[in-house]
Motif scaffolding. Structure first.
Motif, PDB file in Angstrom:
ATOM      1  N   GLY A 319      -4.463  -0.170   1.557  1.00 22.64           N
ATOM      2  CA  GLY A 319      -3.431  -1.103   1.081  1.00 22.64           C
ATOM      3  C   GLY A 319      -3.677  -2.551   1.419  1.00 22.64           C
ATOM      4  O   GLY A 319      -2.784  -3.387   1.258  1.00 22.64           O
ATOM      5  N   THR A 342      -9.099  -0.606   6.624  1.00 23.21           N
ATOM      6  CA  THR A 342     -10.090  -0.631   7.709  1.00 23.21           C
ATOM      7  C   THR A 342      -9.537  -1.474   8.866  1.00 23.21           C
ATOM      8  O   THR A 342      -8.701  -2.369   8.645  1.00 23.21           O
ATOM      9  N   GLU A 519     -16.536  -2.090   8.311  1.00 19.84           N
ATOM     10  CA  GLU A 519     -15.743  -3.061   7.552  1.00 19.84           C
ATOM     11  C   GLU A 519     -14.860  -3.911   8.430  1.00 19.84           C
ATOM     12  O   GLU A 519     -14.142  -3.461   9.243  1.00 19.84           O
TER      13      GLU A 519
HETATM   14  C1  SAM Z   1      -9.956  -2.918  -4.252  1.00 16.85           C
HETATM   15  S1  SAM Z   1      -9.154  -3.054  -2.716  1.00 16.85           S
HETATM   16  C2  SAM Z   1      -7.519  -2.503  -3.096  1.00 16.85           C
HETATM   17  C3  SAM Z   1      -6.500  -3.098  -2.178  1.00 16.85           C
HETATM   18  C4  SAM Z   1      -5.047  -2.824  -2.545  1.00 16.85           C
HETATM   19  N1  SAM Z   1      -4.768  -1.415  -2.581  1.00 16.85           N
HETATM   20  C5  SAM Z   1      -4.670  -3.486  -3.866  1.00 16.85           C
HETATM   21  O1  SAM Z   1      -3.958  -2.868  -4.639  1.00 16.85           O
HETATM   22  O2  SAM Z   1      -5.064  -4.622  -4.115  1.00 16.85           O
HETATM   23  C6  SAM Z   1      -9.824  -1.707  -1.795  1.00 16.85           C
HETATM   24  C7  SAM Z   1      -9.318  -1.652  -0.375  1.00 16.85           C
HETATM   25  O3  SAM Z   1      -9.853  -0.478   0.254  1.00 16.85           O
HETATM   26  C8  SAM Z   1     -10.170  -0.799   1.594  1.00 16.85           C
HETATM   27  N2  SAM Z   1     -11.153   0.194   2.076  1.00 16.85           N
HETATM   28  C9  SAM Z   1     -12.453   0.331   1.734  1.00 16.85           C
HETATM   29  N3  SAM Z   1     -12.989   1.386   2.380  1.00 16.85           N
HETATM   30  C10 SAM Z   1     -12.001   1.938   3.125  1.00 16.85           C
HETATM   31  C11 SAM Z   1     -11.934   3.072   3.968  1.00 16.85           C
HETATM   32  N4  SAM Z   1     -13.003   3.847   4.161  1.00 16.85           N
HETATM   33  N5  SAM Z   1     -10.769   3.363   4.558  1.00 16.85           N
HETATM   34  C12 SAM Z   1      -9.660   2.582   4.346  1.00 16.85           C
HETATM   35  N6  SAM Z   1      -9.666   1.497   3.537  1.00 16.85           N
HETATM   36  C13 SAM Z   1     -10.822   1.176   2.932  1.00 16.85           C
HETATM   37  C14 SAM Z   1     -10.729  -2.198   1.480  1.00 16.85           C
HETATM   38  O4  SAM Z   1     -10.723  -2.859   2.727  1.00 16.85           O
HETATM   39  C15 SAM Z   1      -9.773  -2.818   0.463  1.00 16.85           C
HETATM   40  O5  SAM Z   1      -8.654  -3.393   1.085  1.00 16.85           O
END
Ligand code: SAM
Length: 519
Positions: A319, A342, A519
């Motif tokens: 999120g 992360t 990350e």
């Molecule tokens: C494209 S963004 C989407 C963010 C948000 N949900 C939105 O609607 O804008 C993807 C998100 O996934 C997070 N992310 C990537 N790998 C992750 C992981 N293994 N566990 C948790 N979050 C992760 C990133 O840090 C980023 O904030």
């Protein structure tokens, strides 16, 4: 490792798949369909998206029909602008950067003008010339990359002129090279050259000068995605199955093959990470992506009121800084929210997450890697926005499986992503944007956008306990809401739990856990 239960397009009457074919099948649940347009007229044009009226006796040629349609729709749009005291459309520097919210029929006319004029132009080029020059569009990106990278639009005031020589003197660019790049973007309405060697702004160059998020959007696309896209061919030649996040075109372009995924690369470079973040802000503030679509229940957004009524919990998985949860919490005054991302992302989130204490008090932020077992047990909703499309099928299935040990019967899984319609069934411009986004996912992450059937397959591959509820899409929004509910057969939950934990230890091949750790 449990086998993925994906529908194969190879029927039993066909020869057994080779290893390479099996690998390909892992990437996406292939759904035969789609290349036949549902409703196509004699000229090969999808009549659902065209409002050209047919003339029974002798129909006009396609070109005439398009030209007439453009005239009709343009008159309609122009009259609307006049009636509402809005400025006439032009490249002039002082026209508004965006349209106001238009009534449905005027918005329809606007979309039809865009599509019909594109088609008319193609027809006027003729098939061979249209094809010849289609492949040169990357050169427009190259010119824009140079102009944006060197911040050319910011180097002289709006409303003034500057000579190319003087403009070049403010950069490290050679004046001839600056002129070459600027004169190509001028063909796109960005800057104007009112007299030889003298440059002035247009509405397009003004946006480039003033809109930091747009600068980031162009920078991210032109400096990260563009070089990465040029390496997708290398990547699929080397790894034809194209499922691994560390074997994408991006990794080939930036020498990180089998080392780290894009998110880790960006995590090591604050400027690049910030640019991508701002680019996302630009995209999600743009037409068809506004968050209001999710919130506005009357317009087709998701209705969380039942959960709100019982003070239920939503987990916003991946999120980011919690901005979606903040918006939801403003509307739903009793629900609680856990925003997971992360540890690095969570550490950089604003604190408090909202100025409104009533909102902030109900939102907690938590570092959590979605490639590990979900830690928030018995929540009412697990919400994924712009997450699942970042992953190929093996990874996406794993993310869903990691929820299982935490799920109570009736828990909802709500995905907010693109959902591709069959080819030709989308508004043509929306289809272009969504299929381009699909290519971006491939380029950066070996990931993909999905159809409804592919989402259904994804849940099925994760567990039969996920009951797929379907897909809804708010009107005029490009993003869909995809929902499943957890309703396990009594005996299967323990089994699924063990399976999920086993898989957390084992798969997929390129260790996604590293991604979240770094990350
Ligand atoms: C494209 S963004 C989407 C963010 C948000 N949900 C939105 O609607 O804008 C993807 C998100 O996934 C997070 N992310 C990537 N790998 C992750 C992981 N293994 N566990 C948790 N979050 C992760 C990133 O840090 C980023 O904030």
């Amino acid at each position: 490792m449990a086998k993925l239960k994906l529908t194969s397009w190879l029927s039993s009457s066909q020869p057994a798949p080779t290893d390479a074919e099996k690998k390909k099948d892992k990437r996406r649940s292939y759904v035969p369909s789609a290349f036949a347009r549902k409703s196509v007229d004699a000229n090969g044009v999808n009549d659902k998206t065209s409002s050209v009226e047919s003339v029974p006796a002798e129909p006009p040629s396609r070109m005439i029909a398009l030209a007439q349609q453009i005239t009709r729709d343009t008159e309609k749009l122009d009259s609307y602008l006049k009636a509402n005291n809005l400025p006439a459309l032009s490249y002039n520097v002082d026209v508004p950067a965006d349209f106001p919210k238009l009534p449905e029929d005027i918005a329809r006319s606007r979309r039809d003008i865009i599509q019909a004029s594109k088609e008319l132009g193609q027809l006027a080029h003729g098939p061979r010339e249209a094809l010849r020059w289609a492949v040169w569009e990357f050169l427009d990106v190259l010119a824009l990359q140079i102009i944006n990278h060197f911040g050319i639009a910011k180097l002289f005031p709006i409303g003034e002129t500057i000579t190319l020589k003087e403009l070049a003197s403010k950069t490290t660019l050679d004046p001839v090279n600056l002129a070459r790049a600027i004169r190509l973007v001028i063909t796109k309405g960005i800057f104007r050259e009112p007299s030889d060697g003298v440059i002035t702004h247009t509405a397009g160059s003004r946006i480039l000068a003033e809109d930091g998020d747009m600068q980031a959007w162009i920078g991210f696309n032109a400096e990260d995605i563009f070089p990465a896209s040029a390496h997708v061919l290398d990547s699929v030649k080397t790894y034809p199955e194209a499922t691994q996040i560390v074997q994408s075109g991006f990794c080939f372009a930036f020498n990180t093959v089998n080392k780290e995924p894009m998110f880790v690369t960006f995590g090591k470079n604050a400027d690049r990470a910030r640019r991508m973040g701002k680019a996302m802000v630009s995209l999600t503030g743009g037409e068809g992506y506004e968050m209001s679509y999710l919130i506005d229940v009357e317009g087709g957004g998701y209705d969380f009121s039942e959960i709100d009524a019982v003070g239920g919990t939503l987990v916003d998985v991946g999120g980011s800084h919690g901005f979606v949860s903040v918006e939801l919490a403003k509307k739903y005054k009793n629900m609680k929210f856990v925003v997971q991302d992360t540890t690095k992302t969570i550490a950089s989130a604003p604190s408090p997450v909202s100025e409104d204490a009533q909102v902030a008090d109900r939102i907690s932020l938590q570092g959590h890697d979605f490639f590990q077992e979900q830690v928030v047990k018995d929540a009412d909703v697990y919400f994924f926005r712009w997450i699942i499309h970042n992953y190929s099928t093996p990874f996406a299935v794993k993310i869903l499986k990691n929820l299982i040990p935490a799920l109570k019967p009736g828990a909802r899984i709500v995905i907010n992503d693109h959902c591709l319609r069959d080819a030709g069934q989308e508004d043509p411009w929306d289809e272009t944007v969504m299929r381009r986004m699909d290519m971006v996912m491939w380029t950066l992450l070996n990931a993909q956008e999905r159809t409804e059937a592919e989402f259904r397959e994804l849940f099925k591959a994760a567990s039969d306990g996920f009951v797929f509820k379907g897909v809804t899409r708010p009107k005029n929004c490009r993003m869909s809401i995809i929902e499943a509910v957890w309703q396990p057969k009594e005996e299967s939950k323990e089994e699924l739990k063990e399976e999920s934990i086993e898989e957390t230890k084992a798969e997929p091949e390129d260790k996604p856990k590293e991604e979240a750790k770094e990350e």
